[in-house]
Design an enzyme around this catalytic site. Structure first.
Site, PDB file in Angstrom:
ATOM      1  N   ASP A  43     -44.780 -46.049   7.654  1.00 56.70           N
ATOM      2  CA  ASP A  43     -44.945 -45.074   8.332  1.00 56.70           C
ATOM      3  C   ASP A  43     -45.152 -43.355   7.925  1.00 56.70           C
ATOM      4  O   ASP A  43     -45.007 -42.213   6.945  1.00 56.70           O
ATOM      5  CB  ASP A  43     -43.086 -44.231   7.985  1.00 56.70           C
ATOM      6  N   TYR A  48     -48.162 -35.110   7.493  1.00 52.76           N
ATOM      7  CA  TYR A  48     -47.486 -35.401   6.650  1.00 52.76           C
ATOM      8  C   TYR A  48     -48.210 -34.814   5.415  1.00 52.76           C
ATOM      9  O   TYR A  48     -48.541 -34.573   4.105  1.00 52.76           O
ATOM     10  CB  TYR A  48     -46.917 -36.914   6.133  1.00 52.76           C
ATOM     11  N   LYS A  77     -48.705 -40.355  13.952  1.00 51.98           N
ATOM     12  CA  LYS A  77     -47.845 -40.220  14.631  1.00 51.98           C
ATOM     13  C   LYS A  77     -48.825 -39.030  15.267  1.00 51.98           C
ATOM     14  O   LYS A  77     -49.913 -37.998  14.661  1.00 51.98           O
ATOM     15  CB  LYS A  77     -46.820 -39.158  14.331  1.00 51.98           C
ATOM     16  N   HIS A 110     -45.440 -37.688  17.834  1.00 52.49           N
ATOM     17  CA  HIS A 110     -44.112 -37.087  17.013  1.00 52.49           C
ATOM     18  C   HIS A 110     -42.382 -35.557  17.556  1.00 52.49           C
ATOM     19  O   HIS A 110     -42.193 -36.605  17.285  1.00 52.49           O
ATOM     20  CB  HIS A 110     -44.757 -35.667  16.507  1.00 52.49           C
TER      21      HIS A 110
END
Ligand code: A2P
Length: 317
Positions: A43, A48, A77, A110
């Site tokens: 994931d 990130y 996302k 997201h």
């Protein structure tokens, strides 16, 4: 390995590796190690800021013959600053480039929150776009176009309430396959899970261990620590398992996908083995009874005074 059947008929591995806060210089090794252990679902997310390193790890794992692309399930996302219709595909293409992939298995919106283009993290209320300025219908149309072009096999959402998904179903030509939300015994999300099940939306539970390492700005003084809860410890002891394994096994038994993050080889192994842990009904009930509607990720970073988003609107609670 357990798989969850999506509304397309495809199967997603129920246990995945979370990569939020997986540090640069470490995340690549963690992904390689996870694949060696047997994880097939990774994931990711653009925000990130580690997709490049994950991409190198995936590419090396495939080149070395550790895994075939078709056996991997890769999720990413769309970040909040790319909700406008023309920004969705470039954002996905960028993620594909970073991940060194030709397609994703799943691409999620997201958050149901939009920022102005270029604003990665809002610093003032002027940095947001309201739902009227960035209608989800347009974002979703662009997500659908990405799937039609083959850039992703499935599309879905994250941090969406049942009401928000229900509103999407009025205009969606492609229904969301997955809703990824926070999920653990302090936030069981039982109603949302029921609604998603009835509407053929698979739920993925993020922060299944209670996100103990999240940034300090997201922590609340005196908040409970899920991994230290004596009820979890007591159950863990009975199965000669660890508290982390009990939390993962609980999420899997409820029919959600679960994506614990770890960068540590021992914990990666331990978490993967949790799929074999079968909790009995009494222990499931004890864990169910711990629900207190507590969000470790409460979304308050989107709802400063004057923002077009409020906590009540965000969660529809
Ligand atoms: P580490 O990466 O050093 O293993 P969540 O998935 O809820 O966001 O939680 C991730 C956090 O929990 C990370 O700090 C991770 O640290 C830690 N963690 C991962 N697996 C376990 C485990 N089995 N037991 C305890 N802590 C864990």
């Amino acid at each position: 390995m357990t798989f969850l059947k999506l509304n397309s008929g495809a199967h997603m591995p129920a246990l995945g590796l979370g990569t939020w806060r997986a540090e640069p210089g470490v995340v690549g090794d963690a992904v390689r190690e996870a694949i060696r252990i047997g994880y097939r679902h990774i994931d990711c997310a653009a925000i990130y800021q580690n997709e490049k390193e994950i991409g190198s790890a995936l590419s090396a794992a495939i080149a070395d013959g550790d895994v075939k692309r078709e056996d991997l399930w890769i999720t990413s996302k769309l970040w909040n600053c790319n909700h406008l219709e023309d920004d969705v595909r470039p954002a996905l293409e960028n993620t594909l480039k970073d991940l060194q992939l030709e397609f994703l298995d799943l691409y999620l919106v997201h958050w149901p929150v939009a920022h102005k283009p270029g604003v990665v993290m809002p610093e003032s209320v002027d940095d947001f776009l309201s739902p009227r300025q960035a209608p989800m219908e347009e974002t979703w149309r662009a997500m659908e176009a990405c799937r039609e072009r083959g850039l992703t096999r499935h599309i879905g959402v994250s941090n969406f309430s049942a009401r928000k998904i229900d509103a999407m179903l009025d205009y969606a030509s492609i229904r969301p396959s997955v809703n990824q939300v926070e999920g653990h015994p302090y936030l069981a999300q039982t109603e949302l899970l029921g609604w998603c099940k009835r509407n053929h939306v698979v739920v993925t539970a993020y922060s299944p261990l209670g996100s103990p390492d999240r940034p300090e700005m997201l922590q609340v003084k005196g908040e409970p620590t899920l991994l230290d809860d004596p009820r979890v410890a007591h159950i863990a002891e009975a199965y000669e398992a660890t508290p982390g394994q009990v939390l993962i096994a609980w999420g899997l038994k409820r029919g959600t996908a679960v994506i614990p993050k770890s960068s540590n080889p021992e914990r990666l192994k331990q978490n993967f083995a949790a799929a074999k842990l079968q909790l009995d009904d009494g222990d499931m009930q004890t864990l169910d009874s711990m629900d207190r509607g507590f969000r470790f990720i409460d979304g308050s970073f989107w709802t400063a005074e004057g923002s077009p988003y409020t906590l009540a609107d965000l969660w529809d609670e």
